[in-house]
Design an enzyme around this catalytic site. Structure first.
Site: not given
Length: 422
Positions: A22-23, A94, A118, A123, A308
């Site tokens: 995903k990232n 974000r 968030c 962040r 994560d």
């Protein structure tokens, strides 16, 4: 609204395919803004965050088409006609700030909403902005937007990040590819997602050296071309599913898994009594004994233990033999899953950025609420090992980062289903 019901059902056996990261994909998609020519991404994950980035790019005038059931993304930015990323889209994710560097580099202007805070901390995006200023960007923050200009284009510069920042490194690298001259980024992030971005940009004609190290050197070019690039395996999804047989027993092969993506995580699993073996098609995981051993974990930037995976690791350690200490050094306020795990019978004491977990022999199913993306999947893992039924609410967080969780776990024998809340 959906909820997921998990019933502890004993050991898991089978194979789980791991999706593209995903990232990584959320970073690769804005790279289309750097070129007029098409960019094709294969092995794309099918997630709500990807759809949000698609909406954002389309709002700027880019074309984004999902092919092969969403596993291939065809992107083209030849017709960009809008340089403003609106708050209504940016507030949802974000990663939206990653359109700032590419637009500024190619078009010399961009207006991007500041993303909201968030659930896992503030962040801030100040490092993104400072890196762009080092390349000559003129920035004005007003009315909740970053108004950025680069008259005559960005210029190469040197910037040392005071703190390691993955997103800021990604934004700066993309911007520097079209800057005039040489840009040197020091104390840059080293994550596999950044290495993957550099490999894609290089295919597009960028001149970048040093990926995987803390110093990146980018020689700007006049233009970038199109490319086809496979999204790297999602190391966080990989680590998450590796924990499934660790927490409830059995043997699971994570297809597409690579040891180099999760080396520090594997070291902790080994210390806890979980065996990880490389196969021709991925990583095979099994627990050595009836219970794992307590271990201490400190989150760090790559190649350290990933923040994560902290919530998921906590779920495992809730059933470990002994007391574990987890120290969160990346994000503040990232233990919101602890009270929910406590509802399931876990013994957890949180003091600031440290959580002390004393393992119990068996968790008990309970209604729980997901507070963020990784917390949501940690509750599902806990449910796999719990006695009775666990109901996880607010699973829209889960859909941002995990595709078809129920299908993947059910294929290995888990008792899990998604239902509508009544």
């Amino acid at each position: 609204m959906d909820q997921i019901i998990v019933t502890g059902n004993g050991p898991l056996h089978g194979a789980i395919p791991i999706a593209g990261a995903k990232n990584a994909c959320l970073t690769l998609m804005p790279a289309t803004l750097l070129s007029e020519e098409p960019l094709t991404l294969t092995n794309a994950p099918r997630l709500s965050d990807i759809r949000t980035m698609t909406t954002l790019l389309q709002s700027l005038g880019a074309e984004v088409t999902a092919l092969q059931e969403g596993k291939v993304l065809a992107l083209s930015s030849h017709g960009i006609d809008n340089f403003k990323a609106d708050y209504d889209i940016v507030r949802k994710m974000r990663a939206s700030i990653l359109v700032l560097g590419p637009m500024l580099a190619r078009f010399g202007e961009a207006v991007v909403s500041l993303p909201g805070g968030c659930a896992i901390g503030a962040r801030p995006v100040d490092l993104h902005l400072r890196a762009l200023e080092a390349m000559g960007a003129e920035l004005d923050l007003r009315d909740g937007y970053v108004h950025a200009r680069a008259k005559g284009g960005l210029k190469g510069g040197t910037f040392e990040f005071p703190l390691v920042s993955v997103g800021a490194t990604e934004n700066a690298v993309m911007a520097a590819t079209l800057a005039k001259g040489t840009t040197v980024l020091k104390n840059a992030a080293r994550e596999p997602e950044i290495v993957d971005l550099v490999h894609c940009l290089r295919k597009m004609g960028a001149q970048i050296e040093g990926e995987g190290t803390s110093t990146l050197t980018i020689q700007g070019v006049d233009r970038l071309s199109g490319a086809t690039h496979p999204v790297v395996t999602d190391r966080i999804e990989l680590g998450t599913y590796m924990l499934a047989p660790a927490i409830c027993g059995g043997e699971v092969e994570c297809l597409g898994g690579r040891m180099d993506l999760v080396s520090s995580f594997v070291e902790k699993l080994d210390e806890a009594g979980v065996e990880v073996t490389e196969t021709q098609t991925g990583l095979l995981v099994r627990r050595r004994g009836d219970r794992v051993k307590a271990v201490n974990v400190t989150t760090e930037p790559f190649p350290g233990f990933p923040t994560d995976l902290q919530a998921q690791m906590m779920a495992l350690l809730c059933t470990a033999d002994g007391t574990s200490v987890l120290e969160e050094k990346i994000f503040e306020n990232r233990f919101m899953h602890a009270p929910e795990l406590t509802r399931m019978g876990a013994t957890i004491d949180v003091q600031g950025g440290t959580a002390t977990v004393t393992g119990v022999e068996r968790l008990k199913g309970a209604p729980v609420m997901a507070t963020d993306l990784r917390a949501s999947v940690s509750l599902i893992l806990a449910g796999l090992a719990a006695e009775g039924e666990t109901i996880v609410r607010r699973v829209y967080h889960l859909d941002r980062g995990y595709e078809r969780v129920e299908e993947k776990l059910m294929a290995c024998g888990a008792k899990i289903e998604r239902v509508k809340e009544t």
